[in-house]
Design a protein around this motif. Structure first.
Motif, PDB file in Angstrom:
ATOM      1  N   ALA A   1       0.832  -1.204   0.000  1.00 47.34           N
ATOM      2  CA  ALA A   1       0.000   0.000   0.000  1.00 47.34           C
ATOM      3  C   ALA A   1       0.863   1.248   0.000  1.00 47.34           C
ATOM      4  CB  ALA A   1      -0.922  -0.014   1.212  1.00 47.34           C
ATOM      5  N   ALA A   2       1.958   1.240   0.758  1.00 45.54           N
ATOM      6  CA  ALA A   2       2.838   2.399   0.797  1.00 45.54           C
ATOM      7  C   ALA A   2       3.402   2.691  -0.587  1.00 45.54           C
ATOM      8  CB  ALA A   2       3.963   2.176   1.806  1.00 45.54           C
ATOM      9  N   GLN A   3       3.799   1.647  -1.310  1.00 46.28           N
ATOM     10  CA  GLN A   3       4.336   1.847  -2.648  1.00 46.28           C
ATOM     11  C   GLN A   3       3.261   2.360  -3.607  1.00 46.28           C
ATOM     12  OE1 GLN A   3       7.630   1.696  -3.650  1.00 46.28           O
ATOM     13  NE2 GLN A   3       6.668   2.749  -5.386  1.00 46.28           N
ATOM     14  N   ASP A   4       2.048   1.854  -3.458  1.00 45.83           N
ATOM     15  CA  ASP A   4       0.952   2.344  -4.291  1.00 45.83           C
ATOM     16  C   ASP A   4       0.689   3.832  -4.034  1.00 45.83           C
ATOM     17  OD1 ASP A   4       0.652  -0.127  -5.402  1.00 45.83           O
ATOM     18  OD2 ASP A   4      -1.208  -0.638  -4.356  1.00 45.83           O
ATOM     19  N   LEU A   5       0.799   4.235  -2.788  1.00 46.50           N
ATOM     20  CA  LEU A   5       0.602   5.642  -2.466  1.00 46.50           C
ATOM     21  C   LEU A   5       1.694   6.497  -3.105  1.00 46.50           C
ATOM     22  CD1 LEU A   5      -0.913   7.856  -0.908  1.00 46.50           C
ATOM     23  CD2 LEU A   5       0.574   7.378   1.052  1.00 46.50           C
ATOM     24  N   LEU A   6       2.934   6.039  -3.054  1.00 46.71           N
ATOM     25  CA  LEU A   6       4.024   6.788  -3.668  1.00 46.71           C
ATOM     26  C   LEU A   6       3.853   6.874  -5.183  1.00 46.71           C
ATOM     27  CD1 LEU A   6       7.062   5.473  -1.593  1.00 46.71           C
ATOM     28  CD2 LEU A   6       6.100   7.782  -1.547  1.00 46.71           C
TER      29      LEU A   6
ATOM     30  N   THR B   1     -11.363  12.978   2.232  1.00 46.68           N
ATOM     31  CA  THR B   1     -11.873  14.152   2.927  1.00 46.68           C
ATOM     32  C   THR B   1     -12.881  13.761   4.013  1.00 46.68           C
ATOM     33  OG1 THR B   1     -13.448  14.353   1.118  1.00 46.68           O
ATOM     34  CG2 THR B   1     -11.488  15.731   1.006  1.00 46.68           C
ATOM     35  N   PRO B   2     -13.140  14.649   4.967  1.00 50.65           N
ATOM     36  CA  PRO B   2     -14.068  14.294   6.056  1.00 50.65           C
ATOM     37  C   PRO B   2     -15.447  13.875   5.549  1.00 50.65           C
ATOM     38  CG  PRO B   2     -12.847  16.264   6.633  1.00 50.65           C
ATOM     39  CD  PRO B   2     -12.507  15.963   5.208  1.00 50.65           C
ATOM     40  N   LYS B   3     -15.961  14.607   4.553  1.00 44.97           N
ATOM     41  CA  LYS B   3     -17.261  14.275   3.987  1.00 44.97           C
ATOM     42  C   LYS B   3     -17.101  13.932   2.506  1.00 44.97           C
ATOM     43  CE  LYS B   3     -19.946  17.204   7.137  1.00 44.97           C
ATOM     44  NZ  LYS B   3     -20.915  18.333   7.241  1.00 44.97           N
ATOM     45  N   SER B   4     -17.885  12.952   2.053  1.00 46.13           N
ATOM     46  CA  SER B   4     -17.887  12.525   0.646  1.00 46.13           C
ATOM     47  C   SER B   4     -16.487  12.252   0.124  1.00 46.13           C
ATOM     48  CB  SER B   4     -18.564  13.585  -0.226  1.00 46.13           C
ATOM     49  OG  SER B   4     -19.882  13.845   0.218  1.00 46.13           O
ATOM     50  N   PRO B   5     -15.736  11.342   0.755  1.00 45.66           N
ATOM     51  CA  PRO B   5     -14.395  11.028   0.253  1.00 45.66           C
ATOM     52  C   PRO B   5     -14.464  10.479  -1.171  1.00 45.66           C
ATOM     53  CG  PRO B   5     -15.127   9.392   1.853  1.00 45.66           C
ATOM     54  CD  PRO B   5     -16.104  10.512   1.911  1.00 45.66           C
ATOM     55  N   ASN B   6     -13.463  10.832  -1.971  1.00 44.95           N
ATOM     56  CA  ASN B   6     -13.422  10.446  -3.378  1.00 44.95           C
ATOM     57  C   ASN B   6     -12.702   9.108  -3.523  1.00 44.95           C
ATOM     58  OD1 ASN B   6     -13.429  10.320  -6.142  1.00 44.95           O
ATOM     59  ND2 ASN B   6     -12.336  12.251  -6.464  1.00 44.95           N
ATOM     60  N   CYS B   7     -13.383   8.050  -3.135  1.00 41.85           N
ATOM     61  CA  CYS B   7     -12.747   6.732  -3.105  1.00 41.85           C
ATOM     62  C   CYS B   7     -12.353   6.240  -4.501  1.00 41.85           C
ATOM     63  CB  CYS B   7     -13.682   5.713  -2.448  1.00 41.85           C
ATOM     64  SG  CYS B   7     -14.079   6.122  -0.728  1.00 41.85           S
ATOM     65  N   GLY B   8     -13.043   6.748  -5.534  1.00 42.60           N
ATOM     66  CA  GLY B   8     -12.703   6.339  -6.889  1.00 42.60           C
ATOM     67  C   GLY B   8     -11.332   6.801  -7.327  1.00 42.60           C
ATOM     68  N   GLN B   9     -10.791   7.829  -6.669  1.00 36.89           N
ATOM     69  CA  GLN B   9      -9.465   8.349  -6.998  1.00 36.89           C
ATOM     70  C   GLN B   9      -8.406   7.930  -5.980  1.00 36.89           C
ATOM     71  OE1 GLN B   9      -8.827  10.095  -9.855  1.00 36.89           O
ATOM     72  NE2 GLN B   9     -10.965   9.668 -10.367  1.00 36.89           N
ATOM     73  N   CYS B  10      -8.803   7.108  -5.023  1.00 33.88           N
ATOM     74  CA  CYS B  10      -7.898   6.792  -3.914  1.00 33.88           C
ATOM     75  C   CYS B  10      -7.026   5.582  -4.232  1.00 33.88           C
ATOM     76  CB  CYS B  10      -8.715   6.517  -2.645  1.00 33.88           C
ATOM     77  SG  CYS B  10      -7.666   6.143  -1.205  1.00 33.88           S
ATOM     78  N   PRO B  11      -5.712   5.719  -4.108  1.00 37.11           N
ATOM     79  CA  PRO B  11      -4.818   4.581  -4.361  1.00 37.11           C
ATOM     80  C   PRO B  11      -4.917   3.497  -3.300  1.00 37.11           C
ATOM     81  CG  PRO B  11      -3.582   6.417  -3.454  1.00 37.11           C
ATOM     82  CD  PRO B  11      -4.966   6.929  -3.704  1.00 37.11           C
TER      83      PRO B  11
ATOM     84  N   ALA C   1      -7.995   2.495  -1.988  1.00 39.01           N
ATOM     85  CA  ALA C   1      -9.370   1.997  -1.902  1.00 39.01           C
ATOM     86  C   ALA C   1      -9.409   0.473  -1.777  1.00 39.01           C
ATOM     87  CB  ALA C   1     -10.166   2.451  -3.122  1.00 39.01           C
ATOM     88  N   LYS C   2      -8.524  -0.208  -2.477  1.00 36.29           N
ATOM     89  CA  LYS C   2      -8.562  -1.674  -2.452  1.00 36.29           C
ATOM     90  C   LYS C   2      -8.076  -2.245  -1.126  1.00 36.29           C
ATOM     91  CE  LYS C   2      -4.044  -2.150  -4.767  1.00 36.29           C
ATOM     92  NZ  LYS C   2      -3.362  -2.658  -5.981  1.00 36.29           N
TER      93      LYS C   2
ATOM     94  N   HIS D   1     -13.810   1.385   3.465  1.00 36.91           N
ATOM     95  CA  HIS D   1     -14.385   1.374   2.111  1.00 36.91           C
ATOM     96  C   HIS D   1     -15.033   0.025   1.829  1.00 36.91           C
ATOM     97  CE1 HIS D   1     -14.894   2.195  -2.131  1.00 36.91           C
ATOM     98  NE2 HIS D   1     -14.123   1.170  -2.454  1.00 36.91           N
ATOM     99  N   ARG D   2     -14.404  -1.029   2.298  1.00 35.63           N
ATOM    100  CA  ARG D   2     -14.952  -2.379   2.108  1.00 35.63           C
ATOM    101  C   ARG D   2     -16.288  -2.511   2.847  1.00 35.63           C
ATOM    102  NH1 ARG D   2     -10.668  -6.753   3.623  1.00 35.63           N
ATOM    103  NH2 ARG D   2      -9.561  -5.454   2.090  1.00 35.63           N
ATOM    104  N   GLU D   3     -16.393  -1.864   3.996  1.00 36.36           N
ATOM    105  CA  GLU D   3     -17.644  -1.897   4.759  1.00 36.36           C
ATOM    106  C   GLU D   3     -18.681  -0.919   4.208  1.00 36.36           C
ATOM    107  OE1 GLU D   3     -16.640  -1.003   8.761  1.00 36.36           O
ATOM    108  OE2 GLU D   3     -15.511  -2.857   9.109  1.00 36.36           O
TER     109      GLU D   3
END
Length: 360
Positions: free
Chosen positions: A16-21, A211-221, A223-224, A229-231
Protein backbone atom coordinates in the motif's frame (compact mmCIF):
# COMPACT_ATOMS: atom_id res chain seq x y z
CA UNK A 1 -9.09 -3.63 13.57
CA UNK A 2 -5.71 -4.66 12.20
CA UNK A 3 -2.72 -5.91 14.11
CA UNK A 4 0.32 -4.05 12.78
CA UNK A 5 2.67 -6.56 14.41
CA UNK A 6 1.38 -9.33 12.16
CA UNK A 7 3.88 -10.14 9.37
CA UNK A 8 1.10 -10.68 6.82
CA UNK A 9 -0.41 -7.28 7.60
CA UNK A 10 2.98 -5.59 7.33
CA UNK A 11 3.47 -7.18 3.91
CA UNK A 12 0.02 -6.09 2.79
CA UNK A 13 0.51 -2.50 3.82
CA UNK A 14 4.07 -2.30 2.51
CA UNK A 15 2.49 -2.71 -0.91
CA UNK A 16 0.00 0.00 0.00
CA UNK A 17 2.84 2.40 0.80
CA UNK A 18 4.34 1.85 -2.65
CA UNK A 19 0.95 2.34 -4.29
CA UNK A 20 0.60 5.64 -2.47
CA UNK A 21 4.02 6.79 -3.67
CA UNK A 22 3.15 5.82 -7.26
CA UNK A 23 -0.03 7.90 -6.95
CA UNK A 24 1.92 10.81 -5.46
CA UNK A 25 4.43 10.74 -8.31
CA UNK A 26 1.54 11.55 -10.67
CA UNK A 27 -0.70 13.73 -8.52
CA UNK A 28 1.53 15.64 -6.07
CA UNK A 29 0.33 19.15 -5.36
CA UNK A 30 2.62 21.97 -6.46
CA UNK A 31 3.22 24.07 -3.35
CA UNK A 32 5.64 26.99 -2.92
CA UNK A 33 7.60 25.19 -0.19
CA UNK A 34 7.65 21.76 -1.82
CA UNK A 35 10.25 19.98 -3.92
CA UNK A 36 8.36 17.67 -6.28
CA UNK A 37 8.86 13.89 -6.30
CA UNK A 38 10.82 13.80 -9.57
CA UNK A 39 13.27 16.43 -8.36
CA UNK A 40 13.74 14.53 -5.10
CA UNK A 41 14.45 11.36 -7.05
CA UNK A 42 17.18 13.34 -8.84
CA UNK A 43 18.74 14.27 -5.51
CA UNK A 44 17.25 17.74 -5.00
CA UNK A 45 16.25 18.25 -1.38
CA UNK A 46 14.15 21.09 0.04
CA UNK A 47 15.55 23.96 2.08
CA UNK A 48 14.78 22.98 5.70
CA UNK A 49 14.13 26.65 6.53
CA UNK A 50 11.29 26.73 4.00
CA UNK A 51 9.91 23.42 5.22
CA UNK A 52 10.00 24.58 8.85
CA UNK A 53 8.42 27.94 8.00
CA UNK A 54 5.61 26.29 6.04
CA UNK A 55 4.86 23.83 8.82
CA UNK A 56 4.61 26.58 11.42
CA UNK A 57 2.29 28.55 9.16
CA UNK A 58 0.12 25.54 8.35
CA UNK A 59 -0.72 24.84 11.98
CA UNK A 60 -4.46 25.55 12.29
CA UNK A 61 -4.38 27.16 8.82
CA UNK A 62 -5.28 25.96 5.32
CA UNK A 63 -2.82 25.80 2.43
CA UNK A 64 -4.60 28.49 0.35
CA UNK A 65 -4.59 30.87 3.32
CA UNK A 66 -0.97 30.20 4.31
CA UNK A 67 0.61 30.29 0.82
CA UNK A 68 0.55 34.11 0.32
CA UNK A 69 2.06 34.62 3.78
CA UNK A 70 4.78 32.11 2.98
CA UNK A 71 5.64 33.92 -0.26
CA UNK A 72 5.74 37.24 1.59
CA UNK A 73 7.93 35.93 4.44
CA UNK A 74 10.42 34.22 2.15
CA UNK A 75 10.70 37.36 0.03
CA UNK A 76 11.34 39.55 3.06
CA UNK A 77 13.42 37.01 4.98
CA UNK A 78 14.74 34.25 2.66
CA UNK A 79 16.68 32.45 5.39
CA UNK A 80 16.75 32.01 9.14
CA UNK A 81 19.57 34.52 9.67
CA UNK A 82 17.64 37.33 8.00
CA UNK A 83 14.44 36.45 9.87
CA UNK A 84 16.42 36.45 13.12
CA UNK A 85 17.63 40.00 12.41
CA UNK A 86 14.12 41.29 11.68
CA UNK A 87 12.34 43.52 14.17
CA UNK A 88 9.74 41.65 16.19
CA UNK A 89 7.12 44.27 15.32
CA UNK A 90 7.76 43.68 11.61
CA UNK A 91 7.35 39.92 12.00
CA UNK A 92 4.13 40.33 13.96
CA UNK A 93 2.78 42.81 11.42
CA UNK A 94 3.43 40.50 8.47
CA UNK A 95 1.92 37.58 10.41
CA UNK A 96 -1.33 39.47 11.13
CA UNK A 97 -4.26 37.50 9.73
CA UNK A 98 -2.73 34.06 10.19
CA UNK A 99 -3.99 33.80 13.77
CA UNK A 100 -2.56 31.92 16.76
CA UNK A 101 -0.03 34.67 17.31
CA UNK A 102 2.10 32.75 19.77
CA UNK A 103 3.36 30.96 16.66
CA UNK A 104 4.79 34.22 15.32
CA UNK A 105 6.60 34.96 18.57
CA UNK A 106 8.01 31.42 18.68
CA UNK A 107 8.90 31.65 14.99
CA UNK A 108 11.08 34.66 15.66
CA UNK A 109 12.66 33.05 18.73
CA UNK A 110 13.34 29.91 16.73
CA UNK A 111 14.95 31.89 13.90
CA UNK A 112 17.30 33.49 16.43
CA UNK A 113 18.15 30.05 17.82
CA UNK A 114 18.79 28.73 14.29
CA UNK A 115 21.05 31.68 13.52
CA UNK A 116 23.31 30.60 16.38
CA UNK A 117 23.73 27.09 14.98
CA UNK A 118 26.23 25.97 12.35
CA UNK A 119 23.49 24.17 10.40
CA UNK A 120 19.82 23.37 10.56
CA UNK A 121 19.24 20.43 12.98
CA UNK A 122 18.76 17.17 11.08
CA UNK A 123 17.75 14.91 13.96
CA UNK A 124 14.45 14.66 15.82
CA UNK A 125 16.23 15.49 19.06
CA UNK A 126 17.83 18.59 17.54
CA UNK A 127 14.55 19.76 16.03
CA UNK A 128 12.66 19.27 19.30
CA UNK A 129 15.21 21.49 21.06
CA UNK A 130 14.12 24.47 18.93
CA UNK A 131 11.62 26.99 20.39
CA UNK A 132 8.06 26.32 19.26
CA UNK A 133 8.84 22.96 17.64
CA UNK A 134 6.78 20.08 18.98
CA UNK A 135 6.64 16.39 18.04
CA UNK A 136 4.49 16.87 14.92
CA UNK A 137 6.57 19.73 13.49
CA UNK A 138 9.81 17.90 14.27
CA UNK A 139 8.53 14.80 12.48
CA UNK A 140 7.32 16.82 9.48
CA UNK A 141 10.57 18.75 9.07
CA UNK A 142 12.65 15.65 9.77
CA UNK A 143 10.84 13.55 7.17
CA UNK A 144 10.32 16.16 4.46
CA UNK A 145 13.63 18.02 4.70
CA UNK A 146 15.95 15.15 5.66
CA UNK A 147 14.12 11.91 4.77
CA UNK A 148 14.28 10.75 8.39
CA UNK A 149 12.32 7.47 8.77
CA UNK A 150 9.44 8.99 10.70
CA UNK A 151 5.85 9.91 9.85
CA UNK A 152 4.20 13.18 10.91
CA UNK A 153 0.63 12.51 12.00
CA UNK A 154 -1.89 15.34 11.75
CA UNK A 155 -5.69 15.30 11.56
CA UNK A 156 -5.70 14.38 7.88
CA UNK A 157 -3.38 11.44 8.42
CA UNK A 158 -5.38 10.30 11.44
CA UNK A 159 -8.53 10.22 9.34
CA UNK A 160 -6.87 8.28 6.50
CA UNK A 161 -5.47 5.59 8.79
CA UNK A 162 -8.65 5.44 10.86
CA UNK A 163 -10.54 4.50 7.69
CA UNK A 164 -7.82 2.34 6.19
CA UNK A 165 -7.61 0.13 9.26
CA UNK A 166 -11.05 0.83 10.82
CA UNK A 167 -9.59 2.39 13.95
CA UNK A 168 -12.66 4.35 14.86
CA UNK A 169 -12.78 5.44 18.45
CA UNK A 170 -16.00 5.63 20.42
CA UNK A 171 -16.53 9.36 20.11
CA UNK A 172 -15.07 10.07 23.54
CA UNK A 173 -11.91 12.03 24.25
CA UNK A 174 -10.43 9.08 26.12
CA UNK A 175 -11.22 6.59 23.38
CA UNK A 176 -9.81 8.79 20.64
CA UNK A 177 -6.63 9.54 22.61
CA UNK A 178 -5.92 5.80 22.79
CA UNK A 179 -6.70 5.35 19.12
CA UNK A 180 -4.39 8.21 18.12
CA UNK A 181 -1.50 6.36 19.74
CA UNK A 182 -2.37 3.24 17.75
CA UNK A 183 -2.71 5.25 14.54
CA UNK A 184 0.76 6.74 15.05
CA UNK A 185 2.18 3.23 15.45
CA UNK A 186 0.36 2.09 12.32
CA UNK A 187 1.65 4.98 10.22
CA UNK A 188 5.16 4.43 11.48
CA UNK A 189 4.95 0.80 10.41
CA UNK A 190 4.15 1.94 6.86
CA UNK A 191 7.03 4.40 6.38
CA UNK A 192 9.09 3.41 3.30
CA UNK A 193 12.55 4.60 2.25
CA UNK A 194 11.09 7.68 0.55
CA UNK A 195 9.84 8.97 3.88
CA UNK A 196 9.67 12.62 2.84
CA UNK A 197 7.54 11.89 -0.21
CA UNK A 198 5.45 9.45 1.82
CA UNK A 199 4.72 12.11 4.44
CA UNK A 200 3.64 14.60 1.80
CA UNK A 201 1.63 11.96 -0.06
CA UNK A 202 -0.30 11.21 3.11
CA UNK A 203 -1.02 14.91 3.52
CA UNK A 204 -2.25 15.19 -0.08
CA UNK A 205 -4.37 12.07 0.23
CA UNK A 206 -6.08 13.31 3.38
CA UNK A 207 -6.65 16.87 2.20
CA UNK A 208 -7.81 16.15 -1.35
CA UNK A 209 -9.16 12.60 -1.57
CA UNK A 210 -9.94 11.08 1.83
CA UNK A 211 -11.87 14.15 2.93
CA UNK A 212 -14.07 14.29 6.06
CA UNK A 213 -17.26 14.27 3.99
CA UNK A 214 -17.89 12.52 0.65
CA UNK A 215 -14.40 11.03 0.25
CA UNK A 216 -13.42 10.45 -3.38
CA UNK A 217 -12.75 6.73 -3.10
CA UNK A 218 -12.70 6.34 -6.89
CA UNK A 219 -9.47 8.35 -7.00
CA UNK A 220 -7.90 6.79 -3.91
CA UNK A 221 -4.82 4.58 -4.36
CA UNK A 222 -5.74 2.82 -1.11
CA UNK A 223 -9.37 2.00 -1.90
CA UNK A 224 -8.56 -1.67 -2.45
CA UNK A 225 -6.90 -1.88 0.96
CA UNK A 226 -9.32 0.32 2.90
CA UNK A 227 -11.39 -1.63 5.42
CA UNK A 228 -13.88 1.23 5.89
CA UNK A 229 -14.39 1.37 2.11
CA UNK A 230 -14.95 -2.38 2.11
CA UNK A 231 -17.64 -1.90 4.76
CA UNK A 232 -19.11 1.05 2.85
CA UNK A 233 -19.14 3.37 5.86
CA UNK A 234 -16.12 5.61 5.35
CA UNK A 235 -17.66 8.65 7.02
CA UNK A 236 -18.18 6.68 10.22
CA UNK A 237 -14.41 6.77 10.80
CA UNK A 238 -13.17 8.21 12.97
CA UNK A 239 -16.12 8.40 15.36
CA UNK A 240 -17.08 12.02 15.89
CA UNK A 241 -17.32 13.35 19.41
CA UNK A 242 -20.35 15.47 20.22
CA UNK A 243 -19.32 19.10 20.06
CA UNK A 244 -20.27 21.32 22.93
CA UNK A 245 -21.52 24.79 22.04
CA UNK A 246 -18.80 27.37 22.41
CA UNK A 247 -19.23 29.82 25.28
CA UNK A 248 -19.89 33.45 24.41
CA UNK A 249 -17.89 36.33 25.82
CA UNK A 250 -18.74 39.98 25.44
CA UNK A 251 -16.83 43.22 25.59
CA UNK A 252 -16.47 46.67 24.10
CA UNK A 253 -14.00 48.01 21.55
CA UNK A 254 -13.19 51.71 21.89
CA UNK A 255 -11.94 53.35 18.69
CA UNK A 256 -10.40 56.69 19.62
CA UNK A 257 -9.68 59.06 16.70
CA UNK A 258 -7.75 62.32 16.93
CA UNK A 259 -6.18 64.47 14.19
CA UNK A 260 -6.77 61.76 11.59
CA UNK A 261 -5.09 59.04 13.63
CA UNK A 262 -6.38 56.06 15.60
CA UNK A 263 -5.10 54.93 18.98
CA UNK A 264 -3.90 51.32 19.20
CA UNK A 265 -2.43 49.55 22.21
CA UNK A 266 -0.14 46.54 22.27
CA UNK A 267 -1.42 43.55 24.19
CA UNK A 268 0.82 41.79 26.76
CA UNK A 269 3.28 39.32 25.23
CA UNK A 270 1.70 36.40 27.05
CA UNK A 271 -1.87 35.34 26.51
CA UNK A 272 -4.37 35.61 23.70
CA UNK A 273 -3.19 37.83 20.81
CA UNK A 274 0.02 38.38 22.74
CA UNK A 275 2.16 41.26 21.51
CA UNK A 276 -0.37 42.37 18.87
CA UNK A 277 -1.58 45.92 18.25
CA UNK A 278 -5.30 46.20 18.98
CA UNK A 279 -7.95 48.88 19.49
CA UNK A 280 -8.67 49.82 23.08
CA UNK A 281 -10.85 47.21 24.67
CA UNK A 282 -12.59 46.26 27.85
CA UNK A 283 -12.01 42.83 29.32
CA UNK A 284 -13.88 40.03 27.59
CA UNK A 285 -16.28 38.60 30.14
CA UNK A 286 -18.77 35.75 30.14
CA UNK A 287 -21.96 36.81 28.38
CA UNK A 288 -24.07 35.90 31.42
CA UNK A 289 -22.11 38.26 33.66
CA UNK A 290 -24.13 41.36 32.86
CA UNK A 291 -21.52 43.70 34.36
CA UNK A 292 -21.73 47.27 33.06
CA UNK A 293 -18.63 48.10 31.00
CA UNK A 294 -17.34 51.68 31.46
CA UNK A 295 -15.86 53.85 28.70
CA UNK A 296 -12.13 54.71 28.97
CA UNK A 297 -12.64 58.49 28.79
CA UNK A 298 -15.35 61.14 28.66
CA UNK A 299 -16.29 61.72 25.01
CA UNK A 300 -19.18 61.50 22.58
CA UNK A 301 -19.19 57.79 21.91
CA UNK A 302 -21.11 56.50 18.88
CA UNK A 303 -22.24 52.89 18.74
CA UNK A 304 -21.17 51.27 15.43
CA UNK A 305 -22.53 47.78 15.81
CA UNK A 306 -21.12 44.46 16.96
CA UNK A 307 -18.04 42.65 15.69
CA UNK A 308 -18.27 38.90 16.15
CA UNK A 309 -15.23 36.65 16.08
CA UNK A 310 -14.75 32.93 16.70
CA UNK A 311 -11.71 31.95 18.72
CA UNK A 312 -10.70 28.37 19.45
CA UNK A 313 -12.48 28.13 22.79
CA UNK A 314 -15.09 30.89 22.70
CA UNK A 315 -17.04 33.32 20.53
CA UNK A 316 -16.55 37.04 21.10
CA UNK A 317 -19.42 39.52 20.79
CA UNK A 318 -17.58 42.86 20.67
CA UNK A 319 -19.67 46.04 20.76
CA UNK A 320 -17.82 48.72 18.81
CA UNK A 321 -17.84 52.41 19.77
CA UNK A 322 -15.97 55.31 18.19
CA UNK A 323 -15.10 58.74 19.59
CA UNK A 324 -13.49 61.67 17.73
CA UNK A 325 -11.55 63.87 20.13
CA UNK A 326 -9.73 67.15 19.48
CA UNK A 327 -6.77 66.47 21.73
CA UNK A 328 -5.03 63.16 22.35
CA UNK A 329 -5.86 62.12 25.93
CA UNK A 330 -2.84 61.89 28.20
CA UNK A 331 -4.59 59.19 30.22
CA UNK A 332 -4.31 56.67 27.37
CA UNK A 333 -1.02 55.24 26.17
CA UNK A 334 -0.41 53.58 22.84
CA UNK A 335 0.49 54.19 19.20
CA UNK A 336 -1.36 56.69 17.02
CA UNK A 337 -1.71 55.27 13.51
CA UNK A 338 -2.97 57.16 10.46
CA UNK A 339 -6.55 56.21 9.61
CA UNK A 340 -5.63 55.16 6.05
CA UNK A 341 -2.93 52.81 7.37
CA UNK A 342 -4.45 51.44 10.55
CA UNK A 343 -6.16 48.43 8.92
CA UNK A 344 -2.81 47.25 7.52
CA UNK A 345 -0.72 48.08 10.58
CA UNK A 346 -0.49 44.51 11.83
CA UNK A 347 -3.80 44.40 13.67
CA UNK A 348 -5.18 40.81 13.89
CA UNK A 349 -8.44 39.89 12.21
CA UNK A 350 -10.64 40.51 15.24
CA UNK A 351 -9.21 44.02 15.57
CA UNK A 352 -9.71 44.69 11.86
CA UNK A 353 -13.38 43.78 12.20
CA UNK A 354 -13.86 46.42 14.87
CA UNK A 355 -11.88 49.06 12.98
CA UNK A 356 -13.80 48.49 9.76
CA UNK A 357 -17.11 48.85 11.59
CA UNK A 358 -15.97 52.11 13.15
CA UNK A 359 -14.09 53.76 10.27
CA UNK A 360 -15.39 52.49 6.93
Amino acid sequence: MVNVKSPSVKTQFSSAAQDLLDWYDKHARQLPWRIGPQARKNGVMPDPYRVWLSEIMLQQTTVPHAAPYFEKFTTLWPNANELAEAENDDVMREWAGLGYYARARNLHKCAKALAELERFPDTIEGLLALPGVGPYTAAAVGAIAFDLPIAPVDGNVERVISRLMTIGGDGSATGWAADKKEITQCVQALVPKRSGDFAQAMMDLGSGVCTPKSPNCGQCPWAKYCLAHREGNMESYPAKAKRKPQPIRKGRAFIVVSEGKVLLQRRPDKGLLGGMLMPLSSEWIEAEGGTDIPFPLEAEWQAKGQARHVFTHFVLHWDVFVAHVDARPNSLEGDWIAMDKVIDSGVPTVGKKALKLALL
